[in-house]
Design a protein around this motif. Structure first.
Motif, PDB file in Angstrom:
ATOM      1  N   LEU A 161       0.793  -1.235   0.000  1.00 32.42           N
ATOM      2  CA  LEU A 161       0.000   0.000   0.000  1.00 32.42           C
ATOM      3  C   LEU A 161       0.821   1.279   0.000  1.00 32.42           C
ATOM      4  CD1 LEU A 161      -2.700  -1.055   2.640  1.00 32.42           C
ATOM      5  CD2 LEU A 161      -2.788  -1.305   0.154  1.00 32.42           C
ATOM      6  N   ASN A 162       2.101   1.167   0.314  1.00 32.39           N
ATOM      7  CA  ASN A 162       2.908   2.394   0.437  1.00 32.39           C
ATOM      8  C   ASN A 162       4.390   2.076   0.231  1.00 32.39           C
ATOM      9  OD1 ASN A 162       3.832   1.230   2.904  1.00 32.39           O
ATOM     10  ND2 ASN A 162       1.988   2.019   3.919  1.00 32.39           N
TER      11      ASN A 162
ATOM     12  N   VAL B 263       2.595  -5.244  -6.513  1.00 37.89           N
ATOM     13  CA  VAL B 263       1.212  -5.012  -6.928  1.00 37.89           C
ATOM     14  C   VAL B 263       0.514  -4.241  -5.814  1.00 37.89           C
ATOM     15  CG1 VAL B 263      -0.966  -6.074  -7.629  1.00 37.89           C
ATOM     16  CG2 VAL B 263       1.205  -7.170  -8.248  1.00 37.89           C
ATOM     17  N   SER B 264      -0.239  -3.231  -6.228  1.00 39.21           N
ATOM     18  CA  SER B 264      -0.963  -2.413  -5.257  1.00 39.21           C
ATOM     19  C   SER B 264      -2.426  -2.365  -5.676  1.00 39.21           C
ATOM     20  CB  SER B 264      -0.359  -1.002  -5.257  1.00 39.21           C
ATOM     21  OG  SER B 264      -1.144  -0.136  -4.493  1.00 39.21           O
ATOM     22  N   PRO B 265      -3.350  -2.350  -4.734  1.00 36.34           N
ATOM     23  CA  PRO B 265      -4.768  -2.298  -5.139  1.00 36.34           C
ATOM     24  C   PRO B 265      -5.162  -0.967  -5.757  1.00 36.34           C
ATOM     25  CG  PRO B 265      -4.554  -2.245  -2.745  1.00 36.34           C
ATOM     26  CD  PRO B 265      -3.187  -2.507  -3.290  1.00 36.34           C
ATOM     27  N   GLY B 266      -4.368   0.080  -5.506  1.00 36.21           N
ATOM     28  CA  GLY B 266      -4.682   1.394  -6.064  1.00 36.21           C
ATOM     29  C   GLY B 266      -3.409   2.114  -6.473  1.00 36.21           C
ATOM     30  N   LEU B 267      -3.587   3.328  -6.961  1.00 34.60           N
ATOM     31  CA  LEU B 267      -2.439   4.103  -7.428  1.00 34.60           C
ATOM     32  C   LEU B 267      -2.005   5.081  -6.348  1.00 34.60           C
ATOM     33  CD1 LEU B 267      -0.559   4.916  -9.807  1.00 34.60           C
ATOM     34  CD2 LEU B 267      -2.292   6.604 -10.429  1.00 34.60           C
ATOM     35  N   ASP B 268      -0.778   4.944  -5.905  1.00 35.01           N
ATOM     36  CA  ASP B 268      -0.193   5.863  -4.934  1.00 35.01           C
ATOM     37  C   ASP B 268       1.020   6.517  -5.598  1.00 35.01           C
ATOM     38  OD1 ASP B 268       0.159   6.802  -2.005  1.00 35.01           O
ATOM     39  OD2 ASP B 268       2.120   6.005  -2.534  1.00 35.01           O
ATOM     40  N   ARG B 269       0.956   7.831  -5.745  1.00 37.67           N
ATOM     41  CA  ARG B 269       1.995   8.538  -6.495  1.00 37.67           C
ATOM     42  C   ARG B 269       3.391   8.341  -5.882  1.00 37.67           C
ATOM     43  NH1 ARG B 269       3.153  12.860  -9.852  1.00 37.67           N
ATOM     44  NH2 ARG B 269       4.796  14.160  -8.992  1.00 37.67           N
ATOM     45  N   GLU B 270       3.474   8.436  -4.558  1.00 37.17           N
ATOM     46  CA  GLU B 270       4.785   8.275  -3.911  1.00 37.17           C
ATOM     47  C   GLU B 270       5.354   6.885  -4.173  1.00 37.17           C
ATOM     48  OE1 GLU B 270       6.390  10.777  -2.638  1.00 37.17           O
ATOM     49  OE2 GLU B 270       4.633  11.927  -3.219  1.00 37.17           O
ATOM     50  N   GLN B 271       4.502   5.897  -4.066  1.00 34.64           N
ATOM     51  CA  GLN B 271       4.941   4.517  -4.313  1.00 34.64           C
ATOM     52  C   GLN B 271       5.404   4.356  -5.763  1.00 34.64           C
ATOM     53  OE1 GLN B 271       1.802   1.558  -4.434  1.00 34.64           O
ATOM     54  NE2 GLN B 271       3.088   0.085  -3.347  1.00 34.64           N
ATOM     55  N   ALA B 272       4.650   4.963  -6.686  1.00 35.44           N
ATOM     56  CA  ALA B 272       5.016   4.851  -8.103  1.00 35.44           C
ATOM     57  C   ALA B 272       6.373   5.508  -8.362  1.00 35.44           C
ATOM     58  CB  ALA B 272       3.934   5.487  -8.971  1.00 35.44           C
TER      59      ALA B 272
ATOM     60  N   PRO C  94      -0.140  -1.048 -10.378  1.00 38.13           N
ATOM     61  CA  PRO C  94      -1.126  -0.463  -9.476  1.00 38.13           C
ATOM     62  C   PRO C  94      -2.543  -0.708  -9.978  1.00 38.13           C
ATOM     63  CG  PRO C  94      -0.315   1.242 -10.942  1.00 38.13           C
ATOM     64  CD  PRO C  94       0.341  -0.061 -11.371  1.00 38.13           C
ATOM     65  N   GLY C  95      -3.477  -0.734  -9.057  1.00 36.43           N
ATOM     66  CA  GLY C  95      -4.876  -0.878  -9.438  1.00 36.43           C
ATOM     67  C   GLY C  95      -5.435   0.445  -9.924  1.00 36.43           C
TER      68      GLY C  95
END
Ligand code: 3PG
Length: 219
Positions: free
Chosen positions: A70-71, A87-96, A108-109
């Motif tokens: 998640l992060n 793999v992430s369930p959503g898009l997190d800009r910092e993680q990307a 990302p999801g």
């Protein structure tokens, strides 16, 4: 090794929840025996990192990744344990940005046009479509791929052997993810032969589709 290409080549990505890391390597071996050489271990159990570590060490032939990351902190921990993709369930800009900086493949999801556009602007073009059955499944993917022709999706959530062929036939589908190949119960009960058989069935269906056998867009 092109990690994302390997995900696409395998086509069917087991999304795995392992409670007991002692079962991790046997589970991975059962999948591998069924023709599946990738595994996504979800970070939903306190011991998920131990499972990633165990499979990464024992089976270098298995492309092992972390799901439900998640992060950035969870991503770093998964990488330290040996994960090769995130793999992430959503898009997190910092993680990307973190993954891009470290050369780590991230899926990302994304389910809305806005999320897809945000992912594109971060250089991501292979996206998880989750939970697929809730967000419109294949018909949503088809509609989204009209404006976003360069995006490929990994639908996850509600994918099973009964609808796998429909997803496999879509050129917008890069791969699918699912838990049906090795459920938490099957792992707990050591049903490894069953996991191998389910894997064989899924691989057969996925590779029965011509766009892939003929060296289509995923080759
Ligand atoms: C998940 O993240 O749990 C996956 O989407 C698995 O969904 P499934 O159990 O419907 O395959």
């Amino acid at each position: 090794m092109d990690i994302l290409k390997k995900l696409g080549d395998c086509g069917v990505i087991p999304v795995v929840v392992i409670e007991n890391p002692d079962m991790a390597v046997e589970t991975a071996r059962a999948l591998y025996a069924g023709g599946i050489d990738v595994i996504e271990i979800t970070l939903r159990t306190p011991t998920a990192l131990d499972s990633i570590r165990a499979i990464s060490r024992a089976m270098p032939c298995m492309l092992t990744g972390a799901g439900t990351a998640l992060n950035c902190e969870q991503t770093q921990a998964a990488l330290d344990a040996g994960a090769k993709f995130i793999v992430s369930p959503g898009l997190d800009r910092e993680q990307a940005l973190f993954c891009a900086k470290n050369g780590v493949p991230l899926v990302p999801g994304c389910v809305t046009p806005g999320e897809i556009m945000a992912a594109r602007s971060l250089g991501l073009d292979i996206l998880k479509f989750f939970p697929a059955s809730v967000y419109g499944g294949l018909s949503a993917i088809k509609a989204l791929s009209a404006p976003f022709s360069g995006i490929k999706f990994i639908p996850t959530g509600g994918v099973s052997i009964s609808n796998l062929i429909d997803y496999a036939r879509s050129p917008a589908v890069f791969a699918v993810g699912g838990s049906w190949l090795c459920t938490a119960d099957d792992i707990k009960n050591a049903c490894f032969d069953k996991i191998t058989e389910l894997s064989k069935d899924a691989v057969k269906v996925w590779h029965s589709v011509d766009i892939r056998n003929n060296g289509g867009m995923q080759s």
